[in-house]
Design an enzyme around this catalytic site. Structure first.
Site, short mmCIF file in Angstrom:
data_model
loop_
_atom_site.label_atom_id
_atom_site.label_comp_id
_atom_site.label_asym_id
_atom_site.label_seq_id
_atom_site.Cartn_x
_atom_site.Cartn_y
_atom_site.Cartn_z
N LYS A 144 -2.47 9.27 2.98
CA LYS A 144 -1.76 8.89 2.29
C LYS A 144 -0.04 9.54 2.54
CE LYS A 144 -0.45 11.81 -1.03
NZ LYS A 144 -0.26 12.69 -2.45
N ASP A 162 -0.50 6.60 -4.12
CA ASP A 162 -0.89 8.37 -5.03
C ASP A 162 -0.90 7.73 -6.02
OD1 ASP A 162 1.54 7.36 -5.94
OD2 ASP A 162 2.83 9.40 -5.76
#
Length: 234
Positions: A144, A162
């Site tokens: 991420k 996320d």
């Protein structure tokens, strides 16, 4: 970097609803969804404050399990003291820890920030690499974080999933998936190329300010008529 506003409602014509009980948006609906996001916020970006790729990388590492607002309160003093890998490494773990102690998990994050800074100096000439594998090899940097840096610092059409993007993608029927990686792969497949550079920012802002976890603000959602979420509010 200055904070960008969240998505604002725009006047749109109602789209044709999907088939009854449908759980996924059609290609036309997905294109319409992103056209609306683009009209409401043509130039979205992260709400984390940064001045260069390195400070962005550090800010994203610090934002894990913390709010952007909380990170932004701590980083001005940190970046005033060290805005390059060499300066951050020289600052040392104790000083970094003291400067970020208002952020959750600050002890481990201070360790990672100093360690990644040392690696950037030793292995990358003090520059943030533009390759995913090199980024993910740095302490405290996962997929991420790498995606955020590649997208925001270097303009790559990556999509960082996320908790906000995971929730929004599943609720909307945009990119259903059981894991963040599955959602990312589906977003890569279904988001039109023209919208991919900004897709991450539009979706995270939508999840942060409109499609919230506990009580989505459906009455003010600019894609409500497209959304497949069965429990709309208002």
């Amino acid at each position: 970097m200055p904070r960008k506003p969240a998505l604002k409602a725009v006047s749109v014509a109602p789209a044709k609803p999907g088939a009854p009980g449908a759980s996924r948006l059609s290609a036309d609906e997905i294109a319409e969804l992103f056209r609306r996001f683009a009209a409401a916020n043509p130039a979205p970006t992260t709400e984390l404050h940064y001045t260069n790729p390195f400070t962005l990388l550090v800010a994203v590492v610090l934002s894990a399990q913390a709010t952007d607002a909380g990170v932004n309160k701590a980083t001005p003093a940190l970046f005033a003291a060290a805005d390059t890998p060499a300066r951050m490494a020289a600052l040392g773990e104790d000083r970094v820890r003291d400067l970020i102690k208002t952020i959750g998990l600050f002890r481990n994050k201070a360790k990672n920030v100093v360690a990644l800074s040392e690696q950037l100096v030793a292995r990358h000439g003090g520059e943030v690499p533009r390759q995913r594998e090199a980024l993910e090899a740095l302490p405290g940097v996962g997929r991420k974080t790498a995606n955020v840096v590649l997208n925001t610092a270097f303009g790559e059409p990556t999509i960082a999933v996320d908790t906000h993007l995971f929730r929004v993608s599943n609720r909307l029927g945009l990119a259903p998936g059981k894991t963040p990686l599955a959602v990312e792969a589906e977003l890569e497949r279904v988001v039109p190329d023209a919208f991919k550079p900004n897709a991450h920012h539009w979706l995270i802002l939508h999840g942060r300010y409109v499609c919230k976890a506990q009580k989505p603000d459906c009455p003010h959602c600019l894609v409500r008529d497209l959304c497949r979420f069965p429990d709309k509010t208002g």
